[in-house]
Design a protein around this motif. Structure first.
Motif, short mmCIF file in Angstrom:
data_model
loop_
_atom_site.label_atom_id
_atom_site.label_comp_id
_atom_site.label_asym_id
_atom_site.label_seq_id
_atom_site.Cartn_x
_atom_site.Cartn_y
_atom_site.Cartn_z
N GLU A 258 -4.98 11.34 5.70
CA GLU A 258 -4.30 11.14 4.42
C GLU A 258 -4.73 9.83 3.75
OE1 GLU A 258 -0.08 11.35 4.71
OE2 GLU A 258 -0.10 13.14 5.96
N PHE A 259 -5.21 8.91 4.54
CA PHE A 259 -5.58 7.60 4.02
C PHE A 259 -7.04 7.33 4.38
CE2 PHE A 259 -5.22 3.23 2.86
CZ PHE A 259 -4.06 3.10 2.12
N ARG A 260 -7.79 6.74 3.45
CA ARG A 260 -9.19 6.43 3.71
C ARG A 260 -9.39 4.92 3.67
NH1 ARG A 260 -12.29 11.03 2.91
NH2 ARG A 260 -13.86 9.88 4.09
N ILE A 261 -10.12 4.40 4.64
CA ILE A 261 -10.40 2.98 4.73
C ILE A 261 -11.90 2.76 4.50
CG2 ILE A 261 -10.33 0.91 6.17
CD1 ILE A 261 -8.06 2.26 7.76
N ILE A 262 -12.21 1.92 3.52
CA ILE A 262 -13.59 1.54 3.23
C ILE A 262 -13.75 0.08 3.62
CG2 ILE A 262 -15.38 1.33 1.47
CD1 ILE A 262 -13.90 3.47 -0.15
N THR A 263 -14.72 -0.20 4.50
CA THR A 263 -14.84 -1.55 5.05
C THR A 263 -16.19 -2.17 4.70
OG1 THR A 263 -13.43 -0.93 6.90
CG2 THR A 263 -14.73 -2.92 7.15
N VAL A 264 -16.12 -3.39 4.21
CA VAL A 264 -17.32 -4.18 3.92
C VAL A 264 -17.71 -4.95 5.17
CG1 VAL A 264 -18.32 -6.02 2.53
CG2 VAL A 264 -16.65 -4.46 1.50
N THR A 265 -18.88 -4.66 5.68
CA THR A 265 -19.45 -5.46 6.75
C THR A 265 -20.84 -5.88 6.31
OG1 THR A 265 -20.19 -3.45 7.85
CG2 THR A 265 -18.12 -4.38 8.60
N SER A 266 -21.63 -6.46 7.19
CA SER A 266 -22.96 -6.91 6.83
C SER A 266 -23.80 -5.76 6.32
CB SER A 266 -23.64 -7.54 8.04
OG SER A 266 -25.02 -7.74 7.80
N LYS A 267 -24.63 -6.03 5.32
CA LYS A 267 -25.53 -4.99 4.80
C LYS A 267 -26.48 -4.47 5.87
CE LYS A 267 -25.71 -6.64 0.01
NZ LYS A 267 -26.59 -7.05 -1.09
N MET A 268 -26.71 -5.28 6.90
CA MET A 268 -27.67 -4.91 7.94
C MET A 268 -27.05 -3.97 8.97
SD MET A 268 -30.26 -6.47 6.82
CE MET A 268 -31.38 -6.19 8.19
N GLU A 269 -25.73 -3.91 9.03
CA GLU A 269 -25.08 -3.07 10.03
C GLU A 269 -25.07 -1.61 9.57
OE1 GLU A 269 -22.02 -6.62 11.32
OE2 GLU A 269 -21.27 -4.60 11.00
N ALA B 102 0.83 -1.20 0.00
CA ALA B 102 0.00 0.00 0.00
C ALA B 102 0.86 1.25 0.00
CB ALA B 102 -0.93 -0.02 1.21
N GLY B 103 1.93 1.24 0.80
CA GLY B 103 2.80 2.41 0.87
C GLY B 103 3.59 2.63 -0.39
N ASN B 104 4.20 1.57 -0.93
CA ASN B 104 5.04 1.71 -2.12
C ASN B 104 4.22 2.13 -3.34
OD1 ASN B 104 6.33 0.04 -4.71
ND2 ASN B 104 7.86 1.05 -3.42
N SER B 105 2.99 1.66 -3.43
CA SER B 105 2.16 1.98 -4.60
C SER B 105 1.66 3.41 -4.59
CB SER B 105 0.96 1.03 -4.65
OG SER B 105 0.07 1.28 -3.56
N GLY B 106 1.67 4.03 -3.40
CA GLY B 106 1.14 5.38 -3.29
C GLY B 106 -0.36 5.41 -3.11
N ALA B 107 -0.96 4.29 -2.74
CA ALA B 107 -2.41 4.24 -2.53
C ALA B 107 -2.80 5.15 -1.37
CB ALA B 107 -2.85 2.81 -2.25
N ARG B 108 -3.96 5.77 -1.50
CA ARG B 108 -4.49 6.60 -0.43
C ARG B 108 -5.87 6.13 0.03
NH1 ARG B 108 -0.20 7.35 0.27
NH2 ARG B 108 1.08 9.25 0.27
N VAL B 109 -6.34 5.05 -0.59
CA VAL B 109 -7.61 4.43 -0.20
C VAL B 109 -7.39 2.93 -0.19
CG1 VAL B 109 -10.02 3.98 -0.82
CG2 VAL B 109 -9.06 6.28 -1.13
N ILE B 110 -7.91 2.25 0.82
CA ILE B 110 -7.89 0.80 0.85
C ILE B 110 -9.30 0.30 1.12
CG2 ILE B 110 -7.27 0.68 3.31
CD1 ILE B 110 -5.62 -1.86 2.60
N ILE B 111 -9.72 -0.70 0.36
CA ILE B 111 -11.04 -1.32 0.52
C ILE B 111 -10.81 -2.70 1.11
CG2 ILE B 111 -13.19 -1.98 -0.62
CD1 ILE B 111 -12.26 -0.16 -2.99
N THR B 112 -11.45 -2.98 2.23
CA THR B 112 -11.26 -4.26 2.89
C THR B 112 -12.58 -4.73 3.48
OG1 THR B 112 -9.86 -5.46 4.45
CG2 THR B 112 -10.54 -3.24 5.09
N ASP B 113 -12.53 -5.84 4.23
CA ASP B 113 -13.73 -6.35 4.89
C ASP B 113 -13.46 -6.54 6.37
OD1 ASP B 113 -12.08 -8.54 4.80
OD2 ASP B 113 -13.61 -9.94 4.08
N GLY B 114 -14.51 -6.92 7.10
CA GLY B 114 -14.38 -7.04 8.54
C GLY B 114 -13.31 -8.02 8.96
#
Length: 546
Positions: free
Chosen positions: A149-160, A117-129
């Motif tokens: 500086e960095f944004r985290i998008i997290t996939v959790t249950s649709k109901m949460e 993530a650091g070497n690529s220069g990414a500023r957003v990461i999409i992950t799950d629980g």
């Protein structure tokens, strides 16, 4: 090569090396919106299907989410997600706005994730629980929480309704977003993937994949796999690696195909069930999978119930007896194929009828149309049939050749070429016969091939050095009947620590937690010294000779 196939190669090159509405247009929007794209199932028994139209709508909305997070054309987005619909939605959205996908294998630990993530220069990461906890305490999380500086998008249950603190909730954000109106146009030279591959020295190398590489990807799907419109396709490989990303995700989407993603730990019984239940006709996996199937055996009567037309293998050399077994017990032989992250597939026992040849025991096939493979010596001189040398790609005669270098690493890029830029060196030793069938001899460097995964010793050694007991470490691959090779570590301990089974297990688990669940050493030998050159470089070849 038949003339019509040459024309087809040139047609694909023209199609993908030009101004394009977007990669998402090629992989989704241009296909029949009512056609089933993804057939998904996970270990909990959750089953879903998505049409191309549904993927288009969802990815257009998620593209808006990414734009709201500041993602623009050319920027990197790291994706740490397992096989499934969220992965497809994410990458299509990334490519819809002209951004670059940075794949992260879900078995990676914090150390491997942070570097890429650091070497690529990414500023957003999409992950799950499940994978989100790997970011805890890392520089990624610190930047997300403290500086923004960095944004985290997290996939959790649709109901949460809530994601972890300061994270963006994937499904909530998608549901509230308005779809983007226009895609970002790209050219064949624009980057759409930055995928890291293991190196023998130094950190993993970032392979820049331009849009025009799609021509060679389609070539393999057609020539190598003979994928047809009425096929039900299942490539079991993980999209965190090249074969799974290029040919289990990008390839079937490119062709508008129906394909399966099964998110569960591999099980022979489950593999048989999926093959039968979904009527899979075209199946691809690593030799490890086929060896496991052979070891378990085939249930009585299953052969007659299967609809498999094509079986393919890639990732490591295929044992000839495995192919013979498959023909007897599954109804068709397994065809061996060869490629690498830097080029995709280049040598195949082709399934396409116009390219099929009698399979030769021990051969991984012939050059795929669009590539010309050669065997060369150290100076780049082509060797005659029967002589072993380095497997190389003749770039002057390979219109599909797309590798343009390692990301921010000119030195290691230059090392890949001899005779000017004429021959690209794969790093593998091989020979050819009079009919240009290629025979793999082995790695010409220290890369370890285990269960289809390429493992660089440097990363494992670096992870071991993070343990308080380790003074020095050297890592090699040793033969293993099931996986081909497994990682073995030679460890020199610091003063005050004593060799023991308990410490050996602790070191293995330490690497497993911090680096990756597929790269940890399964064997550890404690030694007093490591073999080195006068300049202090570890001589792993001496360890392999022990």
């Amino acid at each position: 090569m038949p003339e019509n196939l040459t024309e087809q190669v040139n047609q694909w090159i023209d199609e993908y090396d030009r101004q394009i509405p977007s990669v998402a247009h090629l992989l989704c929007d241009r296909h029949d919106p009512n056609k089933r794209a993804l057939v998904y199932e996970n270990t909990a028994g959750d089953k879903r299907t998505y049409t191309y139209g549904e993927l288009q709508k969802l990815s257009r909305k998620f593209a808006s989410v990414l734009q709201n997070h500041g993602v623009e054309k050319g920027q990197r987005v790291a994706v740490l997600l397992p096989k499934g619909p969220e992965l497809l939605i994410s990458v299509l959205a990334i490519w819809r706005i002209g951004a670059v996908h940075v794949p992260l294998f879900t078995a990676f630990g914090p150390q491997a994730i942070s570097y890429r993530a650091g070497n690529s220069g990414a500023r957003v990461i999409i992950t799950d629980g499940e994978n989100r906890e790997k970011l805890n305490g890392t520089e990624i999380e610190a930047k997300a929480n403290d500086t923004g500086e960095f944004r985290i998008i997290t996939v959790t249950s649709k109901m949460e309704e809530e994601a972890p603190a300061k994270d963006t909730h994937f499904w909530n954000a998608l549901g509230q977003a308005a779809p983007i109106e226009e895609n970002a146009e790209v050219t064949g030279e624009d980057l759409f993937i930055l995928l890291y591959t293991s190196g023998t020295t130094g950190h993993p190398k970032g392979v820049e994949v331009p849009v025009k590489a799609l021509a060679s990807f389609e070539g393999y799907m057609r020539f190598g796999l003979d994928l047809r419109q009425d096929d039900i396709f299942w490539n079991i490989a993980d999209p965190g690696w090249a074969y799974g990303l290029y040919y289990a995700l990008v390839g079937p989407l490119l062709l508008g195909q129906t394909f399966i993603m099964y998110n569960a730990k591999f099980s022979v019984d489950e593999a048989y069930r999926v093959l039968k239940e979904y009527g899979v006709t075209n199946y691809a996996a690593a030799p490890t999978v086929y060896r496991s199937m052979r070891a378990t055996g085939v249930p009585e009567g299953l052969k007659e119930e299967l609809k498999v037309r094509v079986l393919s293998s890639a990732g490591e050399p295929l044992n000839p007896d495995v192919s013979t077994w498959a023909e007897a017990h599954l109804g068709v032989p397994v065809y061996d194929h060869y490629g690498q992250t830097e080029q995709g597939m280049v040598v195949n026992n082709h399934h396409h009828p116009a390219l099929q040849r009698p399979v030769k025991a021990g051969s991984m096939g012939q050059s795929m149309p669009g590539f010309q493979v050669a065997i060369v010596d150290e100076s780049g001189t082509e060797l005659p049939p029967g002589e072993e040398g380095q497997l190389a790609i003749d770039t002057d005669n390979s219109p599909f050749f797309w590798f343009r270098g390692y990301y921010r690493d000119e030195e290691r890029t230059r090392e890949r070429f001899v005779a000017g830029s004429r021959y690209y060196l794969t790093g593998d030793a091989a020979s050819r016969d009079e009919e240009d069938f290629i025979y793999f001899s082995g790695r010409s460097d220290d890369i370890i091939s285990s269960a289809g995964y390429r493992i660089g010793p440097f990363e494992v050694e670096s992870a071991l050095m993070g343990h308080e007991a380790v003074a020095e470490a050297a890592v090699i691959g040793v033969p293993d009947e099931q996986r081909g090779e497994v990682v073995k570590a030679y460890v020199v301990l610091r003063s005050g620590f004593a060799a023991s089974d308990e410490l050996s297990n602790d070191l293995s688990q330490f690497v497993k937690r911090n680096l990756s669940a597929h790269e940890y050493p399964r064997e550890i030998e404690f030694v007093d010294v490591l073999p080195k050159t006068p300049s202090g470089k570890i001589q792993r070849f001496q360890l392999r000779g022990q």
